[in-house]
Design an enzyme around this catalytic site. Structure first.
Site, PDB file in Angstrom:
ATOM      1  N   SER A 126      12.121  -4.216  -1.347  1.00 39.90           N
ATOM      2  CA  SER A 126      13.321  -4.837  -1.925  1.00 39.90           C
ATOM      3  C   SER A 126      14.172  -5.569  -0.892  1.00 39.90           C
ATOM      4  CB  SER A 126      14.131  -3.793  -2.692  1.00 39.90           C
ATOM      5  OG  SER A 126      13.357  -3.231  -3.734  1.00 39.90           O
ATOM      6  N   GLY A 171       9.666  -3.004  -5.079  1.00 34.78           N
ATOM      7  CA  GLY A 171       9.852  -3.504  -6.443  1.00 34.78           C
ATOM      8  C   GLY A 171      10.824  -2.693  -7.267  1.00 34.78           C
ATOM      9  N   ASN A 193       4.746 -11.808  -0.173  1.00 33.09           N
ATOM     10  CA  ASN A 193       3.591 -11.257  -0.877  1.00 33.09           C
ATOM     11  C   ASN A 193       3.753 -11.599  -2.351  1.00 33.09           C
ATOM     12  OD1 ASN A 193       1.505  -9.764  -1.922  1.00 33.09           O
ATOM     13  ND2 ASN A 193       2.501  -7.769  -1.615  1.00 33.09           N
ATOM     14  N   HIS A 241      -1.856  -2.276   1.385  1.00 31.82           N
ATOM     15  CA  HIS A 241      -0.631  -2.304   0.574  1.00 31.82           C
ATOM     16  C   HIS A 241      -0.627  -1.098  -0.367  1.00 31.82           C
ATOM     17  CE1 HIS A 241       2.476  -3.548  -2.213  1.00 31.82           C
ATOM     18  NE2 HIS A 241       2.866  -4.419  -1.299  1.00 31.82           N
ATOM     19  N   GLU A 288       6.440   0.098   4.590  1.00 31.64           N
ATOM     20  CA  GLU A 288       6.945  -0.154   3.248  1.00 31.64           C
ATOM     21  C   GLU A 288       7.061   1.173   2.485  1.00 31.64           C
ATOM     22  OE1 GLU A 288       6.082  -4.403   1.881  1.00 31.64           O
ATOM     23  OE2 GLU A 288       4.304  -3.222   1.461  1.00 31.64           O
ATOM     24  N   GLU A 300       0.248  -0.723  -3.322  1.00 35.51           N
ATOM     25  CA  GLU A 300      -0.247  -0.955  -4.685  1.00 35.51           C
ATOM     26  C   GLU A 300      -1.773  -0.891  -4.728  1.00 35.51           C
ATOM     27  OE1 GLU A 300       1.910  -4.583  -5.395  1.00 35.51           O
ATOM     28  OE2 GLU A 300       3.774  -3.434  -5.474  1.00 35.51           O
ATOM     29  N   LYS A 341       1.691 -11.164  -4.697  1.00 35.26           N
ATOM     30  CA  LYS A 341       0.967 -10.230  -5.590  1.00 35.26           C
ATOM     31  C   LYS A 341       0.238 -11.045  -6.668  1.00 35.26           C
ATOM     32  CE  LYS A 341       4.532  -6.890  -4.551  1.00 35.26           C
ATOM     33  NZ  LYS A 341       5.221  -5.672  -4.900  1.00 35.26           N
TER      34      LYS A 341
HETATM   35  C1  PEP Z   1       5.845  -5.878  -1.289  1.00 33.70           C
HETATM   36  O1  PEP Z   1       5.255  -6.520  -2.123  1.00 33.70           O
HETATM   37  O2  PEP Z   1       5.240  -5.521  -0.273  1.00 33.70           O
HETATM   38  C2  PEP Z   1       7.264  -5.565  -1.487  1.00 33.70           C
HETATM   39  C3  PEP Z   1       7.911  -5.005  -0.516  1.00 33.70           C
HETATM   40  O3  PEP Z   1       7.804  -5.901  -2.695  1.00 33.70           O
HETATM   41  P1  PEP Z   1       9.390  -6.015  -3.039  1.00 33.70           P
HETATM   42  O4  PEP Z   1       9.994  -6.873  -1.952  1.00 33.70           O
HETATM   43  O5  PEP Z   1       9.436  -6.679  -4.377  1.00 33.70           O
HETATM   44  O6  PEP Z   1       9.953  -4.644  -3.030  1.00 33.70           O
END
Ligand code: PEP
Length: 262
Positions: A225, A186, A22, A108, A180, A110, A24
């Site tokens: 992460s 992040g 992803n 997601h 998630e 975010e 982003k």
């Molecule tokens: C994500 O963007 O869904 C995500 C899990 O980001 P990260 O791997 O940076 O934590």
């Protein structure tokens, strides 16, 4: 099959191993194209489906590129909950389908946080994506506060219920779930393999209550992460079928080892 007459990924196949990136709102087009080439070259393991969630403006170029890739596919990071019309800045599911895009991320955290996307809004997106023949990576996950209150399992189940449980059993052929935990996205903080497996097991059990044994065919990804150093152990858990990866998907040096961790 998309407008280009090909399809490398098919969620209807049972329980696939998936490494999904992803991006982003990162990378310019040139760096993105370079990264895709690097990933295509380096990841030849046909047992793993690699998906890259790229920004909207890059989708057409990436969809054209993906004609020549047999191990990587491109997905959109979002679609509108409106079918069409006066919604400036929005991109509809049918527009994505017309580009040859086959998969879209919905829900997601975010987007839930930045754009107030509720379970009801996500339900509308899910319906439009399916109506336009798209496959869905549906994200769910709890905040740290919810986990600390020991309400994380019921919270995630409710997200799934309110956005997905109106669907017919056959619709689940086109759905992948990405668990998630928000506190791990992040932040460098990862759910332990045991914490992630516990939630994945609960999600699968919950799906079973709706779609019976078809739940065994649904891929459930972990996100939060994921890195080359923790991917193998996470992906080795019984109910974890791969990852949705943010930061570490922006560089071939970190994403390719994750693809190769299965
Ligand atoms: C994500 O963007 O869904 C995500 C899990 O980001 P990260 O791997 O940076 O934590």
């Amino acid at each position: 099959m998309n407008i280009f007459g090909f399809s490398i990924l098919n969620f209807t196949m049972s329980r696939r191993k998936i490494a999904a990136g992803n991006w982003k709102m990162n990378l310019n087009l040139q760096d993105g194209v370079h990264l895709v080439h690097q990933i295509v070259k380096a990841s030849r393991d046909k047992r793993v489906d690699t998906l890259l969630g790229v920004p909207f403006p890059y989708l057409l170029e990436m969809a054209r590129l993906s004609r020549y890739m047999d191990n990587v596919d491109i997905m959109a990071q979002n679609c509108s909950h409106f079918e069409n019309g006066a919604h400036t800045g929005e991109v509809s599911a049918s527009m994505l389908a017309s580009l040859g895009i086959e998969t879209v991320v919905i829900g997601h955290s975010e987007r839930r946080a930045d754009n107030n996307e509720t379970n009801d809004i996500l339900k509308l997106k899910v319906d439009l994506a399916l109506a336009n023949g798209l496959q869905i990576v549906f994200c769910c996950g709890e905040s740290l506060k919810t986990r600390k209150a020991k309400k994380h399992i019921s919270f995630v189940k409710n997200q799934i219920k309110e956005s997905l449980f109106h669907l017919k059993k056959k619709d689940f052929d086109h759905i992948v779930i990405a668990y998630e935990p928000i506190w791990a996205i992040g932040t460098g903080e990862t759910a332990s393999p045991a914490q992630a497996q516990e939630m994945h097991r609960e999600i699968r059990k919950y799906l079973k209550s709706k779609i019976q044994n078809k739940a065994n065919d649904i891929s459930i990804l972990y996100g939060g992460s994921v890195k080359p150093t923790n991917a193998k152990e996470l992906f080795g858990q019984k109910d974890i079928d791969g990852g949705l990866v943010g930061g570490a998907s922006l560089k071939a040096e970190t994403f390719v080892p994750i693809i190769n961790s299965f």
